[in-house]
Design a protein around this motif. Structure first.
Motif, mmCIF file in Angstrom:
data_model
loop_
_atom_site.group_PDB
_atom_site.id
_atom_site.type_symbol
_atom_site.label_atom_id
_atom_site.label_comp_id
_atom_site.label_asym_id
_atom_site.label_seq_id
_atom_site.Cartn_x
_atom_site.Cartn_y
_atom_site.Cartn_z
ATOM 1 N N LYS A 181 0.845 -1.195 0.000
ATOM 2 C CA LYS A 181 0.000 0.000 0.000
ATOM 3 C C LYS A 181 0.891 1.260 0.000
ATOM 4 O O LYS A 181 0.655 2.208 -0.769
ATOM 5 N N ALA A 182 1.906 1.224 0.855
ATOM 6 C CA ALA A 182 2.774 2.409 0.981
ATOM 7 C C ALA A 182 3.535 2.660 -0.309
ATOM 8 O O ALA A 182 3.645 3.795 -0.775
ATOM 9 N N GLN A 190 8.928 6.058 6.012
ATOM 10 C CA GLN A 190 8.547 7.015 7.046
ATOM 11 C C GLN A 190 7.086 6.766 7.478
ATOM 12 O O GLN A 190 6.767 6.720 8.659
ATOM 13 N N ALA A 191 6.229 6.560 6.465
ATOM 14 C CA ALA A 191 4.812 6.338 6.782
ATOM 15 C C ALA A 191 4.620 5.052 7.585
ATOM 16 O O ALA A 191 3.727 4.945 8.422
ATOM 17 N N LEU A 192 5.483 4.057 7.326
ATOM 18 C CA LEU A 192 5.355 2.770 8.018
ATOM 19 C C LEU A 192 6.133 2.747 9.333
ATOM 20 O O LEU A 192 6.145 1.726 10.033
ATOM 21 N N ASN A 193 6.827 3.871 9.610
ATOM 22 C CA ASN A 193 7.642 3.969 10.823
ATOM 23 C C ASN A 193 8.738 2.912 10.888
ATOM 24 O O ASN A 193 8.984 2.283 11.918
ATOM 25 N N ILE A 194 9.332 2.663 9.757
ATOM 26 C CA ILE A 194 10.494 1.769 9.769
ATOM 27 C C ILE A 194 11.610 2.502 9.048
ATOM 28 O O ILE A 194 11.356 3.463 8.322
ATOM 29 N N SER A 195 12.856 2.057 9.292
ATOM 30 C CA SER A 195 13.955 2.729 8.618
ATOM 31 C C SER A 195 13.963 2.289 7.158
ATOM 32 O O SER A 195 13.384 1.249 6.808
ATOM 33 N N LEU A 196 14.617 3.096 6.328
ATOM 34 C CA LEU A 196 14.697 2.775 4.903
ATOM 35 C C LEU A 196 15.358 1.415 4.715
ATOM 36 O O LEU A 196 14.934 0.591 3.897
ATOM 37 N N ALA A 197 16.401 1.193 5.546
ATOM 38 C CA ALA A 197 17.124 -0.079 5.430
ATOM 39 C C ALA A 197 16.185 -1.251 5.716
ATOM 40 O O ALA A 197 16.197 -2.264 5.009
ATOM 41 N N THR A 198 15.344 -1.108 6.740
ATOM 42 C CA THR A 198 14.408 -2.180 7.080
ATOM 43 C C THR A 198 13.428 -2.406 5.930
ATOM 44 O O THR A 198 13.108 -3.539 5.575
ATOM 45 N N LEU A 199 12.999 -1.306 5.309
ATOM 46 C CA LEU A 199 12.065 -1.439 4.189
ATOM 47 C C LEU A 199 12.717 -2.234 3.058
ATOM 48 O O LEU A 199 12.123 -3.165 2.511
ATOM 49 N N TYR A 200 13.966 -1.861 2.748
ATOM 50 C CA TYR A 200 14.675 -2.584 1.677
ATOM 51 C C TYR A 200 14.743 -4.075 2.005
ATOM 52 O O TYR A 200 14.561 -4.934 1.163
ATOM 53 N N ASN A 201 15.034 -4.338 3.271
ATOM 54 C CA ASN A 201 15.131 -5.713 3.713
ATOM 55 C C ASN A 201 13.848 -6.489 3.498
ATOM 56 O O ASN A 201 13.847 -7.612 2.996
ATOM 57 N N LYS A 202 12.777 -5.838 3.904
ATOM 58 C CA LYS A 202 11.484 -6.514 3.814
ATOM 59 C C LYS A 202 11.116 -6.719 2.347
ATOM 60 O O LYS A 202 10.529 -7.728 1.972
ATOM 61 N N LEU A 203 11.470 -5.737 1.525
ATOM 62 C CA LEU A 203 11.195 -5.880 0.091
ATOM 63 C C LEU A 203 11.974 -7.053 -0.475
ATOM 64 O O LEU A 203 11.469 -7.848 -1.258
#
Ligand SMILES: Nc1ncnc2c1ncn2[C@@H]1O[C@H](COP(=O)(O)OP(=O)(O)OP(=O)(O)O)[C@@H](O)[C@H]1O
Length: 568
Positions: free
Chosen positions: A528-529, A545-558
């Protein structure tokens, strides 16, 4: 030789010109200048030189021993009068003859100037370090300077008069004379000598016609030495400017870590003690709990505070680049490595390296990192020279390292190397007593940043904020407040403002949601984000930012979700 004495009648432009020129002629003595106008240039110049001046031209005739009277007024009456009253031995030069004399004198002046310039040029050419040789259009060598003789061993006497087409037929000078075009960087042996030189040559054109050519050359080894020096200087400059642009220092101190809960205070105490040592520190804790803040504060309170603080986000850099990011690479290490690059460990020399998201590093690199931590030395990728550094290491992760070890995804020996001092920062939900000080500080900071006048929170707002679990910890708190403060223009924030702007509150307090596995829910939210903010780096940053996670964490999850459609 007896001097010729003259007197000038007329101090106007002509009189003045002839005065100046005669003054420069060695064997002429000017006895006086006459003009009724005392401000005429001739009279003024003569008076300044201490030469006799008068308003009455007849006085010139009476000057004792005057050889020539120069009549510069052009007045026929004065000329006739002079002829009548002059002594016999005195000649009169009339205005008409003056032009001729002036022209002759001007030519002489030009000649003198040309000789002076020639003398100066010869002095310059004689003193330059490069050899210079000049030939006319037929190839006859007309000039060589002393550097020519020094470099080639051929004397000026031997060389001048020779023909360049015979002396050095393959040289730059002969080439220019043959083609009429300049030659740059021509490497050749000077004919008649063993000197290997690098030369530049150019034709000499006069009025559009090639009259000859000139060559300037240096000994090949001198050029090579210069190039080597240049190469070394360029590489030093490149390295320094590389380093200059990348070196950072710590931005936060322990005073920036807010919160009075016993759990947080204990962490701060341990960190302060560790700061005074060189021990490696491992910072654990959920995302957004302040691990990076602690790393900055530890460096700042350490004896290394004036040295670099270098952060490497191990999750944000692709595995293939992480090694060269850590250790740098040597020129030519791989295609595209046109110059060497300094790595983060070298940059951090004397200071601290902060290895964020260490749990996301691949196993191969974990091994290399272990060696560096043990020996504090390494080689640049593709390099042979061993580089020794003195670096303090602080590592952080929000992953469960013991679990990763169990799964074989994290080296146990590295874990023990890193956790000399282990600090686990508690999540915000277990230290909600830290909320008031964090919120107050946030309001003050954001009022200043956004130019707002927010005073505080209503009771119901406090209640909802206190009852919430803050899975994104302090980062989430910061984002929530920034979002609300940007959009709401009121002095007191109420529950409604937070509910309206924070979807998580809605989810947990107002709406029933369907129960699905958490990882699926996570993927849904990420999709969604990303759909909302786009797949650009900026879009991902805003999504994180909207998900309140760091960019690095987002990359990881992706990465983990293999959701390739999200990635660029
Ligand atoms: N105790 C605290 N006092 C003040 N600000 C804090 C505190 N803890 C965290 N913050 C702020 O919260 C934000 C997130 O902190 P930080 O980046 O240090 O967290 P982190 O644990 O390193 O997160 P991640 O694991 O996602 O990288 C920062 O803006 C930081 O300044």
């Amino acid at each position: 030789m007896p001097r010729l004495t003259v007197a000038i009648i007329g101090g106007n432009e002509d009189g003045y010109s002839i005065y100046r020129m005669l003054k420069a002629v060695g064997d002429v003595e000017i006895l006086g200048v006459a003009d009724p106008d005392p401000s005429s240039p001739g009279v003024k110049a003569a008076a300044a030189d201490g030469v006799f001046t008068t308003a009455d031209y007849t006085e010139m005739v009476r000057l004792p021993g005057v050889d020539v009277l120069i009549e510069a007024t052009g007045d026929p009456e004065i000329q006739m009068h002079l002829h009548r009253i002059k002594p016999r031995r005195t000649s009169i030069m009339e205005a008409r003859a003056l032009d001729l004399m002036l022209a002759v004198l001007r030519e002489k002046e030009k000649l003198l100037e040309a000789r002076r310039v020639q003398g100066e040029l010869a002095a310059i050419l004689d003193s330059v370090q490069e050899a210079i040789e000049v030939a006319d259009s037929r190839g006859v060598i007309k000039y060589v300077n002393p550097a020519f003789t020094r470099i080639t061993g051929i004397s000026e006497r031997e060389r001048i008069g020779q023909n360049i087409f015979e002396a050095s037929p393959d040289g730059a000078l002969a080439t220019v004379l043959r083609t009429g075009r300049s030659v740059v960087g021509h490497r050749t042996k000077v004919g008649g000598s063993n000197a290997e030189v690098v030369s530049n040559a150019a034709p000499i054109f006069v009025d559009g016609k090639m009259e000859g050519a000139v060559v300037v050359f240096q000994h090949f080894t001198d050029v090579m030495n210069l190039m080597e020096q240049l190469r070394q200087s360029t590489s030093i400059i490149e390295n320094l400017s590389d380093k200059f642009g990348q070196v950072t220092t710590s931005k936060y101190t322990f005073a920036d870590i807010l919160g009075n809960s016993a759990e947080l205070r204990r962490c701060i105490q341990v960190a302060e003690r560790a700061a005074r040592t060189n021990s490696t520190v491992l910072l654990l804790g959920e995302s957004g709990t302040g691990k990076e803040l602690f790393a900055h504060a530890i460096h700042h309170a350490s004896p290394r505070r004036d040295k670099p603080f270098i952060k490497v986000n191990c999750a944000a850099i692709p595995d293939s680049l992480l090694e060269s990011e850590f250790f740098g690479y040597a020129k030519g290490a791989f295609t595209g490595a046109v110059k060497s690059k300094i790595g983060k460990f070298e940059l951090a020399h004397g200071g601290t390296i902060f290895l964020d998201e260490i749990g996301d590093m691949n196993l191969n690199l974990q091994g290399k990192l272990l060696r560096v931590l043990q020996e504090m030395e390494f080689e640049r990728v593709g390099g042979t020279q061993t580089i020794k550094v003195d670096v303090r290491v602080i590592a952080a992760t929000n992953r469960n390292l013991r679990e990763l070890i169990r799964q074989g995804r994290f080296r146990e020996d590295l874990y023990y190397r890193l956790n000399v001092v282990e600090i686990t920062i508690p999540p915000l939900r277990v230290r909600k007593e830290d909320l008031p000080i964090l919120i107050n500080n946030l309001i003050i900071k954001l009022n200043r940043k956004l130019g707002k006048k927010v005073k505080g929170l209503s009771k119901d707002a406090e209640e909802i904020l206190y009852s919430y679990d803050w899975p994104g910890n302090v980062r989430e708190l910061e984002n929530v407040f920034e979002r609300v403060m940007v959009t709401v223009d009121e002095e007191i924030f109420t529950k409604k403002h937070f509910i309206q702007h924070v979807s998580q509150f809605k989810a947990s307090s107002e709406r029933d949601i369907e129960l699905i596995p958490i990882d699926q829910m996570e993927q849904l939210l990420i999709r969604k984000a990303i759909a909302k903010f786009g797949t650009s780096v900026e879009g991902k940053r805003r999504a994180a930012q909207a998900l309140n996670i760091s960019l690095a964490t987002l990359y990881n999850k992706l990465k983990k979700s293999r959701a390739d459609d999200f990635t660029n």
